[in-house]
Scaffold this motif. Structure first.
Motif, PDB file in Angstrom:
ATOM      1  N   GLY A 141       0.813  -1.206   0.000  1.00 54.45           N
ATOM      2  CA  GLY A 141       0.000   0.000   0.000  1.00 54.45           C
ATOM      3  C   GLY A 141       0.845   1.254   0.000  1.00 54.45           C
ATOM      4  O   GLY A 141       1.960   1.272   0.521  1.00 54.45           O
ATOM      5  N   TYR A 142       0.286   2.307  -0.579  1.00 54.99           N
ATOM      6  CA  TYR A 142       1.042   3.538  -0.771  1.00 54.99           C
ATOM      7  C   TYR A 142       1.551   4.117   0.546  1.00 54.99           C
ATOM      8  O   TYR A 142       2.695   4.578   0.632  1.00 54.99           O
ATOM      9  CB  TYR A 142       0.180   4.570  -1.501  1.00 54.99           C
ATOM     10  N   LYS A 143       0.734   4.085   1.599  1.00 58.69           N
ATOM     11  CA  LYS A 143       1.153   4.698   2.853  1.00 58.69           C
ATOM     12  C   LYS A 143       2.341   3.981   3.482  1.00 58.69           C
ATOM     13  O   LYS A 143       3.080   4.559   4.270  1.00 58.69           O
ATOM     14  CB  LYS A 143      -0.013   4.744   3.851  1.00 58.69           C
ATOM     15  N   ASN A 144       2.548   2.734   3.103  1.00 53.56           N
ATOM     16  CA  ASN A 144       3.659   1.962   3.667  1.00 53.56           C
ATOM     17  C   ASN A 144       4.901   1.959   2.778  1.00 53.56           C
ATOM     18  O   ASN A 144       6.021   2.042   3.281  1.00 53.56           O
ATOM     19  CB  ASN A 144       3.216   0.524   3.923  1.00 53.56           C
ATOM     20  N   VAL A 145       4.725   1.828   1.471  1.00 56.54           N
ATOM     21  CA  VAL A 145       5.891   1.672   0.591  1.00 56.54           C
ATOM     22  C   VAL A 145       5.958   2.705  -0.528  1.00 56.54           C
ATOM     23  O   VAL A 145       6.960   2.765  -1.238  1.00 56.54           O
ATOM     24  CB  VAL A 145       5.936   0.250  -0.017  1.00 56.54           C
ATOM     25  N   GLY A 146       4.901   3.503  -0.706  1.00 55.60           N
ATOM     26  CA  GLY A 146       4.943   4.495  -1.765  1.00 55.60           C
ATOM     27  C   GLY A 146       4.789   3.879  -3.139  1.00 55.60           C
ATOM     28  O   GLY A 146       4.331   2.748  -3.292  1.00 55.60           O
ATOM     29  N   ALA A 147       5.187   4.635  -4.173  1.00 56.56           N
ATOM     30  CA  ALA A 147       5.049   4.177  -5.551  1.00 56.56           C
ATOM     31  C   ALA A 147       6.395   4.007  -6.233  1.00 56.56           C
ATOM     32  O   ALA A 147       6.649   3.016  -6.903  1.00 56.56           O
ATOM     33  CB  ALA A 147       4.180   5.165  -6.345  1.00 56.56           C
ATOM     34  N   ILE A 148       7.272   4.988  -6.058  1.00 50.68           N
ATOM     35  CA  ILE A 148       8.562   4.936  -6.741  1.00 50.68           C
ATOM     36  C   ILE A 148       9.384   3.743  -6.257  1.00 50.68           C
ATOM     37  O   ILE A 148       9.986   3.028  -7.054  1.00 50.68           O
ATOM     38  CB  ILE A 148       9.359   6.237  -6.526  1.00 50.68           C
ATOM     39  N   ILE A 170      13.083 -10.122  -2.672  1.00 49.20           N
ATOM     40  CA  ILE A 170      13.066  -8.741  -2.199  1.00 49.20           C
ATOM     41  C   ILE A 170      11.961  -8.590  -1.166  1.00 49.20           C
ATOM     42  O   ILE A 170      10.987  -9.350  -1.162  1.00 49.20           O
ATOM     43  CB  ILE A 170      12.834  -7.734  -3.345  1.00 49.20           C
ATOM     44  N   ASN A 171      12.110  -7.608  -0.310  1.00 50.86           N
ATOM     45  CA  ASN A 171      11.018  -7.237   0.589  1.00 50.86           C
ATOM     46  C   ASN A 171      11.249  -5.842   1.154  1.00 50.86           C
ATOM     47  O   ASN A 171      12.392  -5.382   1.274  1.00 50.86           O
ATOM     48  CB  ASN A 171      10.849  -8.235   1.747  1.00 50.86           C
ATOM     49  N   ALA A 172      10.141  -5.172   1.462  1.00 52.85           N
ATOM     50  CA  ALA A 172      10.236  -3.929   2.223  1.00 52.85           C
ATOM     51  C   ALA A 172      10.693  -4.272   3.627  1.00 52.85           C
ATOM     52  O   ALA A 172      10.297  -5.288   4.201  1.00 52.85           O
ATOM     53  CB  ALA A 172       8.877  -3.240   2.251  1.00 52.85           C
ATOM     54  N   GLU A 173      11.549  -3.409   4.194  1.00 56.02           N
ATOM     55  CA  GLU A 173      12.109  -3.699   5.509  1.00 56.02           C
ATOM     56  C   GLU A 173      11.394  -2.913   6.616  1.00 56.02           C
ATOM     57  O   GLU A 173      10.410  -2.235   6.378  1.00 56.02           O
ATOM     58  CB  GLU A 173      13.623  -3.433   5.515  1.00 56.02           C
ATOM     59  N   VAL A 174      11.968  -3.000   7.819  1.00 52.45           N
ATOM     60  CA  VAL A 174      11.280  -2.528   9.024  1.00 52.45           C
ATOM     61  C   VAL A 174      11.072  -1.017   9.034  1.00 52.45           C
ATOM     62  O   VAL A 174      10.037  -0.523   9.498  1.00 52.45           O
ATOM     63  CB  VAL A 174      12.062  -2.971  10.282  1.00 52.45           C
ATOM     64  N   ALA A 175      12.037  -0.271   8.531  1.00 52.46           N
ATOM     65  CA  ALA A 175      11.941   1.193   8.562  1.00 52.46           C
ATOM     66  C   ALA A 175      11.337   1.726   7.259  1.00 52.46           C
ATOM     67  O   ALA A 175      11.432   1.095   6.201  1.00 52.46           O
ATOM     68  CB  ALA A 175      13.321   1.809   8.790  1.00 52.46           C
ATOM     69  N   LYS A 176      10.732   2.879   7.353  1.00 51.47           N
ATOM     70  CA  LYS A 176      10.197   3.546   6.168  1.00 51.47           C
ATOM     71  C   LYS A 176      11.329   3.870   5.200  1.00 51.47           C
ATOM     72  O   LYS A 176      12.366   4.416   5.591  1.00 51.47           O
ATOM     73  CB  LYS A 176       9.510   4.841   6.589  1.00 51.47           C
ATOM     74  N   GLY A 177      11.157   3.493   3.934  1.00 47.23           N
ATOM     75  CA  GLY A 177      12.177   3.755   2.925  1.00 47.23           C
ATOM     76  C   GLY A 177      13.283   2.729   2.884  1.00 47.23           C
ATOM     77  O   GLY A 177      14.228   2.865   2.103  1.00 47.23           O
ATOM     78  N   GLN A 178      13.189   1.682   3.716  1.00 46.39           N
ATOM     79  CA  GLN A 178      14.234   0.659   3.799  1.00 46.39           C
ATOM     80  C   GLN A 178      13.772  -0.607   3.072  1.00 46.39           C
ATOM     81  O   GLN A 178      12.620  -1.038   3.221  1.00 46.39           O
ATOM     82  CB  GLN A 178      14.544   0.340   5.257  1.00 46.39           C
ATOM     83  N   TRP A 179      14.703  -1.211   2.316  1.00 44.00           N
ATOM     84  CA  TRP A 179      14.391  -2.410   1.536  1.00 44.00           C
ATOM     85  C   TRP A 179      15.518  -3.420   1.668  1.00 44.00           C
ATOM     86  O   TRP A 179      16.593  -3.125   2.206  1.00 44.00           O
ATOM     87  CB  TRP A 179      14.191  -2.041   0.060  1.00 44.00           C
ATOM     88  N   GLU A 180      15.275  -4.598   1.143  1.00 45.09           N
ATOM     89  CA  GLU A 180      16.275  -5.670   1.176  1.00 45.09           C
ATOM     90  C   GLU A 180      16.181  -6.503  -0.095  1.00 45.09           C
ATOM     91  O   GLU A 180      15.092  -6.743  -0.618  1.00 45.09           O
ATOM     92  CB  GLU A 180      16.043  -6.585   2.379  1.00 45.09           C
ATOM     93  N   PHE A 181      17.344  -6.926  -0.596  1.00 45.61           N
ATOM     94  CA  PHE A 181      17.363  -7.982  -1.615  1.00 45.61           C
ATOM     95  C   PHE A 181      18.332  -9.069  -1.176  1.00 45.61           C
ATOM     96  O   PHE A 181      19.251  -8.819  -0.386  1.00 45.61           O
ATOM     97  CB  PHE A 181      17.700  -7.441  -3.011  1.00 45.61           C
TER      98      PHE A 181
END
Length: 341
Positions: A141-148, A170-181
């Protein structure tokens, strides 16, 4: 014959964290070039902190080649930096002298932040913080991960797979704007080559979005309640997978405890900001292990214990800025001190 665009990629001489560099040359080939067909190539080391201006020549030795899906007839060429004789590894060449074992398997979990205009994606531009951690990890959802960000990480996955990189997820990580591959490879050099190339592809991809990749292990600072970034390193040797045993495992953990300072020395700079005992970390000056314990130095999967102590282990101390060549080598050096009979 077709003209191929060859992007020669290497690690520069900056410390404590090397930067990726790249430049392109054009060569003709009948088909996609094999590694042994790629020539060595020189560059100006005085501009990359690898030589002085009065004697600036350095050489690039191709060591791995990957298709570049972003261009027609193009290749990404991972290189080692050599001295002008083309035979002697440059002092900054961390790949040439590492401890390697083709039967050792490594899985690197690369965490990072995506930044725009000086803050992580999704952070308020005028300062302050978004809602606290909780819903961002594997969020939708946009509020959690945004679009870009979603577009970037999905495209990065496709480009890595097209390059033949063993990108596993891949996955979105614990902090806002943080990711992992996650990258898996057999042999420390092969696995680390693929991590560095995946990093390069991410950096280059983000250019067109005017987004920066922040690899720092604690970019938001140690005094705020936000997670840092690690590069959890899953590892196994043939002996660990096929023989194992509780006695061998306990001896291995004793060795990891004995050499904990040597590990920390190569697990990435500023790790004291991240390994505090908070946010699922063990303190930097301690070593422990635990079954499914994300706050341990080494996490032991249930599958390992249930399989008569055979399989893989996860070292959770390496950080997101770490050099995977040095990390894999240090892990193997410690394993080598433990008798297998």
């Amino acid at each position: 014959m077709a003209k191929y665009k060859l992007e020669y990629i290497w690690l520069d001489g900056y410390e404590p964290v090397a930067n990726l560099r790249g430049k392109t040359q054009i060569k003709e080939f009948n088909a996609f070039p094999k590694l042994e067909e790629l020539p060595m190539w020189g560059f100006d080391g005085s501009s990359t902190r690898q030589a002085e201006g009065r004697n600036s020549d350095c050489m690039l030795k191709p060591v791995a080649v990957f298709p570049d899906a972003t261009k027609t007839n193009a290749a990404l060429v991972m290189c080692e930096v050599m001295m002008p004789d083309g035979k002697t590894p440059h002092p900054s060449n961390s790949r040439a002298t590492i401890f390697d074992d083709p039967d050792a398997w490594f899985g690197f979990e690369q965490e990072y932040f995506l930044y725009q205009d000086g803050v992580p994606l999704g952070f308020p531009q005028g300062g302050g913080f978004p809602p606290p951690q909780g819903e961002y990890y594997t969020g939708v959802g946009y509020k959690n991960v945004g679009a870009i960000a979603r577009e970037i990480v999905d495209t990065h996955l496709e480009l890595c797979l097209a390059a033949g990189i063993n990108h596993e997820g891949i996955n979105a990580e614990v902090a806002k704007g943080q990711w992992e591959f996650q990258i898996f490879g057999k042999g420390s050099r092969t696995a680390a080559d693929q991590v560095w190339m995946a990093r390069y592809i991410m950096l280059r991809l983000c250019e067109k979005y005017e987004v920066d990749v922040n690899w720092h292990c604690k970019p938001l600072g140690k005094d705020v309640d936000w997670n840092g970034s690690g590069m959890h390193s899953n590892f196994s040797t043939k002996h660990m997978r096929e023989v194992g045993g509780k006695a061998y495992f306990e001896a291995l953990m004793e060795a990891f405890d004995k050499y904990k300072n040597e590990h920390i020395a190569v697990y990435g700079p500023d790790n004291h900001l991240r390994l505090t005992g908070l946010h699922e970390t063990q303190s930097i000056d301690k070593f422990n292990y635990g079954i499914a314990n994300r706050g341990a130095s080494v996490r032991v999967p249930h599958s390992f214990v249930n399989n008569d102590y055979k399989g893989y282990l996860e070292d959770r101390r390496p950080n997101s800025q770490g050099d995977p060549y040095k990390i894999a080598s240090r892990i193997l050096q410690t394993i080598a001190t433990v008798p297998t009979k």
